[in-house]
Design a protein around this motif. Sequence first.
Motif, short mmCIF file in Angstrom:
data_model
loop_
_atom_site.label_atom_id
_atom_site.label_comp_id
_atom_site.label_asym_id
_atom_site.label_seq_id
_atom_site.Cartn_x
_atom_site.Cartn_y
_atom_site.Cartn_z
N ARG A 44 0.80 -1.22 0.00
CA ARG A 44 0.00 0.00 0.00
C ARG A 44 0.84 1.28 0.00
N GLY A 45 2.06 1.16 -0.49
CA GLY A 45 2.94 2.33 -0.51
C GLY A 45 2.41 3.47 -1.36
N LYS A 46 1.89 3.16 -2.54
CA LYS A 46 1.36 4.22 -3.42
C LYS A 46 0.17 4.92 -2.77
N GLU A 47 -0.68 4.15 -2.12
CA GLU A 47 -1.84 4.72 -1.45
C GLU A 47 -1.41 5.64 -0.31
N LEU A 48 -0.41 5.20 0.44
CA LEU A 48 0.10 6.04 1.52
C LEU A 48 0.67 7.34 0.97
N LEU A 49 1.42 7.25 -0.11
CA LEU A 49 2.01 8.45 -0.70
C LEU A 49 0.91 9.42 -1.14
N ALA A 50 -0.11 8.91 -1.80
CA ALA A 50 -1.19 9.77 -2.27
C ALA A 50 -1.92 10.44 -1.12
N THR A 51 -2.04 9.73 0.00
CA THR A 51 -2.78 10.26 1.15
C THR A 51 -1.95 11.25 1.96
N LEU A 52 -0.64 11.02 2.04
CA LEU A 52 0.20 11.76 2.97
C LEU A 52 1.09 12.81 2.31
N GLU A 53 1.08 12.91 0.98
CA GLU A 53 2.11 13.69 0.30
C GLU A 53 2.06 15.19 0.57
N ASP A 54 0.95 15.71 1.08
CA ASP A 54 0.88 17.15 1.34
C ASP A 54 1.63 17.57 2.59
N ASP A 55 1.97 16.62 3.44
CA ASP A 55 2.75 16.89 4.64
C ASP A 55 4.18 16.42 4.38
N PRO A 56 5.17 17.31 4.34
CA PRO A 56 6.54 16.90 3.98
C PRO A 56 7.09 15.78 4.86
N GLN A 57 6.79 15.82 6.14
CA GLN A 57 7.30 14.79 7.05
C GLN A 57 6.66 13.44 6.75
N LEU A 58 5.35 13.44 6.55
CA LEU A 58 4.66 12.19 6.26
C LEU A 58 4.96 11.70 4.84
N ARG A 59 5.27 12.62 3.95
CA ARG A 59 5.70 12.20 2.61
C ARG A 59 7.01 11.44 2.70
N ASP A 60 7.91 11.90 3.55
CA ASP A 60 9.15 11.16 3.80
C ASP A 60 8.84 9.75 4.30
N GLN A 237 13.33 3.59 -10.13
CA GLN A 237 12.41 3.68 -11.26
C GLN A 237 10.97 3.47 -10.81
N ASN A 238 10.76 2.49 -9.95
CA ASN A 238 9.41 2.21 -9.46
C ASN A 238 8.84 3.37 -8.66
N MET A 239 9.69 4.06 -7.91
CA MET A 239 9.23 5.20 -7.13
C MET A 239 8.89 6.39 -8.02
N LEU A 240 9.64 6.56 -9.09
CA LEU A 240 9.31 7.61 -10.05
C LEU A 240 7.94 7.36 -10.67
N ILE A 241 7.68 6.12 -11.01
CA ILE A 241 6.38 5.75 -11.57
C ILE A 241 5.27 5.99 -10.55
N ALA A 242 5.58 5.75 -9.27
CA ALA A 242 4.59 5.94 -8.20
C ALA A 242 4.34 7.41 -7.90
#
Length: 244
Positions: A44-60, A237-242
């Motif tokens: 569920r990494g992509k889902e977490l990124l989409a949900t948390l990306e607006d907070d820099p700390q949680l995006r990390d 590469q996978n993270m860029l796609i994500a």
Amino acid sequence: MYPQTHVYFAERVCGELSDALVLGSIFPDMIAALAPGREESHGRGKELLATLEDDPQLRDFARGVLTHGVTPEGLDYYGDEKYLHYERGYCFEKGRPIVEETIRACNLPPAMGWWKSHNIVEMGIELITGEGGFYGRALAAAFSNAVLIDKISRQVAPLYGVEPRRLYQRIHNFPHYIEIARVTPRTLATKYDVQMFYKHRIHIDIERTARLIATARHIVEADLEEFFKYAEEQVRQNMLIAGV
């Protein structure tokens, strides 16, 4: 892989470390006890990124999760599931020669031998990545960051359908199950005994397992860097796609 190896790999991929990145890099293994199945814990990494990306700390934090998982392919995919043309991942393939000794050392039924021999290989790798103690100290610092752990628990727990307090306790207690202070064959074997009893109600032969972990280190030394380099390239590469 084991915790210090995941932190080491996250730094390789991301070029930096933070407490949030450290906790994210081992989060799939922490949530596994609360999530129903590997696809939930490691997928569920992509889902977490989409949900948390607006907070820099949680995006990390989400970036760290992406370096670890199986879907999309992170370190555990290449270590466990599939590496190059081989049947399984790197750690499973490296574990083939020690299956029988793993069964004896860990008091296992034969059906569990290959699975647990891959854990022995992971601990052999942990001896290498844990040398010098840098990643152990990074883990200790991250686990001491109660404010961050509270923040992660409140924001992430609802995605897994668990109470924030329960996730907080899981993260807070996780250092009891892993070795972060002094990585040696014996300390890893001692913690593995705790893990095996917790999961399977099996006690292992600690001294015999420690010797096997030392053997596993020698098994991987010749081509471990080649594996890490390949996995690093693929995961970037996978993270860029994500969307990272």
